[in-house]
Design a protein around this motif. Structure first.
Motif, PDB file in Angstrom:
ATOM      1  N   VAL A  99      49.785   1.433  -8.962  1.00 16.33           N
ATOM      2  CA  VAL A  99      50.283   0.756  -7.762  1.00 16.33           C
ATOM      3  C   VAL A  99      51.621   1.374  -7.332  1.00 16.33           C
ATOM      4  O   VAL A  99      51.841   1.603  -6.141  1.00 16.33           O
ATOM      5  CB  VAL A  99      50.397  -0.768  -7.993  1.00 16.33           C
ATOM      6  CG1 VAL A  99      51.130  -1.444  -6.849  1.00 16.33           C
ATOM      7  CG2 VAL A  99      49.012  -1.376  -8.176  1.00 16.33           C
ATOM      8  N   ARG A 100      52.483   1.660  -8.285  1.00 15.73           N
ATOM      9  CA  ARG A 100      53.766   2.293  -7.964  1.00 15.73           C
ATOM     10  C   ARG A 100      53.542   3.652  -7.298  1.00 15.73           C
ATOM     11  O   ARG A 100      54.166   3.974  -6.293  1.00 15.73           O
ATOM     12  CB  ARG A 100      54.616   2.467  -9.229  1.00 15.73           C
ATOM     13  CG  ARG A 100      56.006   2.995  -8.942  1.00 15.73           C
ATOM     14  CD  ARG A 100      56.872   3.131 -10.187  1.00 15.73           C
ATOM     15  NE  ARG A 100      56.898   1.913 -10.979  1.00 15.73           N
ATOM     16  CZ  ARG A 100      56.450   1.811 -12.223  1.00 15.73           C
ATOM     17  NH1 ARG A 100      55.928   2.844 -12.839  1.00 15.73           N
ATOM     18  NH2 ARG A 100      56.517   0.669 -12.870  1.00 15.73           N
ATOM     19  N   TRP A 101      52.607   4.434  -7.840  1.00 12.44           N
ATOM     20  CA  TRP A 101      52.275   5.735  -7.263  1.00 12.44           C
ATOM     21  C   TRP A 101      51.759   5.557  -5.831  1.00 12.44           C
ATOM     22  O   TRP A 101      52.143   6.301  -4.933  1.00 12.44           O
ATOM     23  CB  TRP A 101      51.218   6.428  -8.128  1.00 12.44           C
ATOM     24  CG  TRP A 101      50.587   7.604  -7.460  1.00 12.44           C
ATOM     25  CD1 TRP A 101      51.066   8.881  -7.409  1.00 12.44           C
ATOM     26  CD2 TRP A 101      49.364   7.610  -6.704  1.00 12.44           C
ATOM     27  NE1 TRP A 101      50.213   9.674  -6.685  1.00 12.44           N
ATOM     28  CE2 TRP A 101      49.161   8.913  -6.246  1.00 12.44           C
ATOM     29  CE3 TRP A 101      48.431   6.635  -6.393  1.00 12.44           C
ATOM     30  CZ2 TRP A 101      48.059   9.276  -5.485  1.00 12.44           C
ATOM     31  CZ3 TRP A 101      47.341   6.981  -5.632  1.00 12.44           C
ATOM     32  CH2 TRP A 101      47.158   8.294  -5.185  1.00 12.44           C
ATOM     33  N   ALA A 102      50.906   4.569  -5.621  1.00 14.58           N
ATOM     34  CA  ALA A 102      50.342   4.319  -4.294  1.00 14.58           C
ATOM     35  C   ALA A 102      51.437   3.959  -3.294  1.00 14.58           C
ATOM     36  O   ALA A 102      51.415   4.407  -2.149  1.00 14.58           O
ATOM     37  CB  ALA A 102      49.290   3.216  -4.369  1.00 14.58           C
ATOM     38  N   LEU A 142      46.720  -0.751  -1.123  1.00 16.97           N
ATOM     39  CA  LEU A 142      47.614  -1.304  -2.142  1.00 16.97           C
ATOM     40  C   LEU A 142      47.078  -2.633  -2.664  1.00 16.97           C
ATOM     41  O   LEU A 142      47.074  -2.878  -3.877  1.00 16.97           O
ATOM     42  CB  LEU A 142      49.024  -1.498  -1.577  1.00 16.97           C
ATOM     43  CG  LEU A 142      49.854  -0.232  -1.427  1.00 16.97           C
ATOM     44  CD1 LEU A 142      51.111  -0.523  -0.618  1.00 16.97           C
ATOM     45  CD2 LEU A 142      50.210   0.341  -2.779  1.00 16.97           C
ATOM     46  N   GLN A 143      46.624  -3.491  -1.772  1.00 14.25           N
ATOM     47  CA  GLN A 143      46.061  -4.781  -2.192  1.00 14.25           C
ATOM     48  C   GLN A 143      44.821  -4.575  -3.058  1.00 14.25           C
ATOM     49  O   GLN A 143      44.624  -5.283  -4.044  1.00 14.25           O
ATOM     50  CB  GLN A 143      45.735  -5.641  -0.972  1.00 14.25           C
ATOM     51  CG  GLN A 143      46.964  -6.151  -0.264  1.00 14.25           C
ATOM     52  CD  GLN A 143      46.640  -6.894   1.022  1.00 14.25           C
ATOM     53  OE1 GLN A 143      45.556  -6.746   1.581  1.00 14.25           O
ATOM     54  NE2 GLN A 143      47.588  -7.677   1.500  1.00 14.25           N
ATOM     55  N   LEU A 144      44.003  -3.611  -2.689  1.00 10.21           N
ATOM     56  CA  LEU A 144      42.809  -3.310  -3.462  1.00 10.21           C
ATOM     57  C   LEU A 144      43.187  -2.870  -4.880  1.00 10.21           C
ATOM     58  O   LEU A 144      42.637  -3.363  -5.861  1.00 10.21           O
ATOM     59  CB  LEU A 144      42.002  -2.213  -2.766  1.00 10.21           C
ATOM     60  CG  LEU A 144      40.773  -1.706  -3.511  1.00 10.21           C
ATOM     61  CD1 LEU A 144      39.721  -2.801  -3.612  1.00 10.21           C
ATOM     62  CD2 LEU A 144      40.217  -0.484  -2.825  1.00 10.21           C
ATOM     63  N   LEU A 145      44.147  -1.966  -4.986  1.00 10.47           N
ATOM     64  CA  LEU A 145      44.575  -1.480  -6.299  1.00 10.47           C
ATOM     65  C   LEU A 145      45.188  -2.603  -7.138  1.00 10.47           C
ATOM     66  O   LEU A 145      44.956  -2.677  -8.344  1.00 10.47           O
ATOM     67  CB  LEU A 145      45.556  -0.323  -6.148  1.00 10.47           C
ATOM     68  CG  LEU A 145      44.990   0.950  -5.512  1.00 10.47           C
ATOM     69  CD1 LEU A 145      46.088   1.985  -5.325  1.00 10.47           C
ATOM     70  CD2 LEU A 145      43.830   1.512  -6.316  1.00 10.47           C
ATOM     71  N   ARG A 146      45.946  -3.469  -6.497  1.00 10.53           N
ATOM     72  CA  ARG A 146      46.547  -4.603  -7.225  1.00 10.53           C
ATOM     73  C   ARG A 146      45.488  -5.566  -7.756  1.00 10.53           C
ATOM     74  O   ARG A 146      45.722  -6.263  -8.732  1.00 10.53           O
ATOM     75  CB  ARG A 146      47.513  -5.361  -6.311  1.00 10.53           C
ATOM     76  CG  ARG A 146      48.802  -4.645  -6.074  1.00 10.53           C
ATOM     77  CD  ARG A 146      49.765  -5.519  -5.273  1.00 10.53           C
ATOM     78  NE  ARG A 146      50.974  -4.797  -4.989  1.00 10.53           N
ATOM     79  CZ  ARG A 146      51.372  -4.431  -3.768  1.00 10.53           C
ATOM     80  NH1 ARG A 146      50.651  -4.756  -2.709  1.00 10.53           N
ATOM     81  NH2 ARG A 146      52.492  -3.757  -3.611  1.00 10.53           N
ATOM     82  N   SER A 147      44.345  -5.618  -7.103  1.00 12.87           N
ATOM     83  CA  SER A 147      43.304  -6.565  -7.506  1.00 12.87           C
ATOM     84  C   SER A 147      42.341  -5.993  -8.543  1.00 12.87           C
ATOM     85  O   SER A 147      41.433  -6.702  -8.995  1.00 12.87           O
ATOM     86  CB  SER A 147      42.524  -7.038  -6.281  1.00 12.87           C
ATOM     87  OG  SER A 147      41.786  -5.973  -5.723  1.00 12.87           O
TER      88      SER A 147
END
Length: 63
Positions: free
Chosen positions: A25-28, A38-43
């Protein structure tokens, strides 16, 4: 996967693996990916990924 997902998959190949979800998420964020991605990666359910394919599989499972 759509074209945005395929572009994301290609971008992920440049990361060092294994990668934690937090680092992903940090990289994104640093890369400037859009809010939806970002929301997708966080989920994503996993906390660590061994390869871009692992991330892709996790994204597919959410769909």
């Amino acid at each position: 996967m759509g074209s945005n997902a395929m572009q994301l998959q290609e971008s992920l190949a440049g990361l060092d693996y294994p990668v934690s979800k937090e680092d992903l998420v940090r990289w994104a964020q640093e890369t400037g990916l859009d809010t939806q991605t970002l929301q997708l990666l966080r989920s994503l359910p996993a906390d660590q990924f061994q390869s871009p394919a692992d991330i892709g599989d996790a994204i597919i499972e959410l769909s």
